[in-house]
Design an enzyme around this catalytic site. Structure first.
Site, mmCIF file in Angstrom:
data_model
loop_
_atom_site.group_PDB
_atom_site.id
_atom_site.type_symbol
_atom_site.label_atom_id
_atom_site.label_comp_id
_atom_site.label_asym_id
_atom_site.label_seq_id
_atom_site.Cartn_x
_atom_site.Cartn_y
_atom_site.Cartn_z
ATOM 1 N N CYS A 51 0.790 -1.231 0.000
ATOM 2 C CA CYS A 51 0.000 0.000 0.000
ATOM 3 C C CYS A 51 0.829 1.291 0.000
ATOM 4 O O CYS A 51 0.497 2.215 -0.760
ATOM 5 C CB CYS A 51 -1.021 -0.010 1.132
ATOM 6 S SG CYS A 51 -0.549 -0.866 2.628
ATOM 7 N N HIS A 232 -8.226 -1.555 -0.221
ATOM 8 C CA HIS A 232 -7.219 -2.610 -0.363
ATOM 9 C C HIS A 232 -7.976 -3.905 -0.669
ATOM 10 O O HIS A 232 -8.951 -4.230 0.018
ATOM 11 C CB HIS A 232 -6.437 -2.827 0.938
ATOM 12 C CG HIS A 232 -5.844 -1.577 1.522
ATOM 13 N ND1 HIS A 232 -4.480 -1.387 1.638
ATOM 14 C CD2 HIS A 232 -6.416 -0.459 2.043
ATOM 15 C CE1 HIS A 232 -4.240 -0.216 2.204
ATOM 16 N NE2 HIS A 232 -5.407 0.363 2.460
#
Length: 325
Positions: A51, A232
């Site tokens: 991320c 995500h």
């Protein structure tokens, strides 16, 4: 089909990046730290997740609302310093690969993107792969942990959004309090092994924190800059764990289309040269190799399988049994 762009990001980042993302404060015990011989140089960390790198990719250019949702995927290796007692076969390893994806979107796009993620998960675990259960998988809403970062009101809003999406989906789910990621709540998808033990595979997470920490922004239609929201998502999760669960559910008997040995050609009489020659010709045909030109690649749309030949001077029954095992 789902609009993702594949990117490749570095395996090692500076400590400063992990401090900015919050991983150094909340996750460093599960990270591998990297130091060079020159102690004056900065400390680095092997990435346990993608991320922060994807946030840098988003931030590299000025973004417009017309570009959103921006969907990035990454299959590079991840490293997590799991406790030695927690390591277990393929289901818990220190180096693994993940079909990691991050969706940068507007608040209005969150529900649609989350539904698309859950649709992909459902297709994977109920139509393509099944793991013994009637539904193929179970879902849990994992909420705020003790070591969370960010504002409590933002967390409550994110959890409410996920709960509403789950309720609208019509799927059975349960609450898993305090097991969310430190940056946001998540929907965890789990499957069971032959002993009934649940293993997490897929996950879909809603994140309002990293866009703030990395100061991500896009220009909206009103010509003002606004913060995107990050989703995500991983459908297989750890590919190694997924393969382990797939082997467990099939008891080692792969589906034909996944089998590394789909066909075995066994000539009945290996003493007959012509029969062995014809068997080898059949093998080449099954492999999709119709000529002896090694410089010609196999066509992508050709008729070919993962085939082998067993022309050992052994009884036919023995070779058949060996091929089946």
């Amino acid at each position: 089909k789902y609009g993702f762009q594949e990117v490749i990001t570095p395996l090692i980042y500076r400590k400063l990046l992990w401090e900015q993302s919050g991983h150094w404060e909340n996750y460093k015990e599960d990270m591998f730290r990297v130091e060079g011989h020159d102690t004056l140089k900065q400390e680095y960390g092997l990435k346990p997740m993608n991320c922060p790198g994807h946030c840098l990719v988003f931030k590299r250019f000025d973004r417009s609302y017309n570009e959103l949702p921006l969907r990035l995927s990454d299959f590079s290796a991840l490293h997590r310093n799991e406790a030695s007692g927690a390591l277990s076969g393929l289901t818990r390893v220190r180096k693994f690969h993940q079909d990691d994806g991050h969706i940068f979107c507007t608040p209005e796009q969150v529900e649609q993107e989350m539904n698309q993620c859950l649709k992909l998960v459902d297709m994977c675990y109920s139509k393509i792969f099944t793991f013994g259960e009637e539904a193929g998988y179970s879902m849990e809403l994992s909420t705020r942990p003790d070591n969370y970062i960010g504002d409590l009101n933002v967390w409550n809003h994110a959890e409410n959004v996920l709960q509403e999406i789950l309720e609208k989906s019509g799927k059975i789910w349960k609450l898993n309090e305090g097991d969310g990621a430190f940056y946001g709540p998540k929907i965890d998808i789990k499957v069971k092994d032959h002993n009934g033990k649940a293993h997490q595979v897929a996950t879909v997470q809603l994140d309002f924190q990293l866009p703030e920490r990395f100061e991500l922004r896009y220009k909206d239609k009103d010509n003002n800059y606004k913060r995107p929201i990050v989703i995500h998502r991983a459908v297989f999760g750890s590919v190694e764990r997924f393969m382990g669960m797939l082997m467990d559910s099939n008891q080692g008997k792969w589906p034909f289309w996944l089998n590394p040995r789909q066909a075995m050609v066994i000539p009945v009489n290996t003493k007959k040269i012509e029969q062995v020659r014809v068997s080898h010709d059949l093998l080449m045909k099954l492999r999709g190799i119709d000529n002896d030109d090694s410089a010609t690649p196999v066509a992508l749309n050709s008729f070919h399988f993962n085939a082998d030949i067993d022309d050992r001077a052994e009884p036919v029954g023995y070779r058949i049994k060996d091929a089946l095992i």
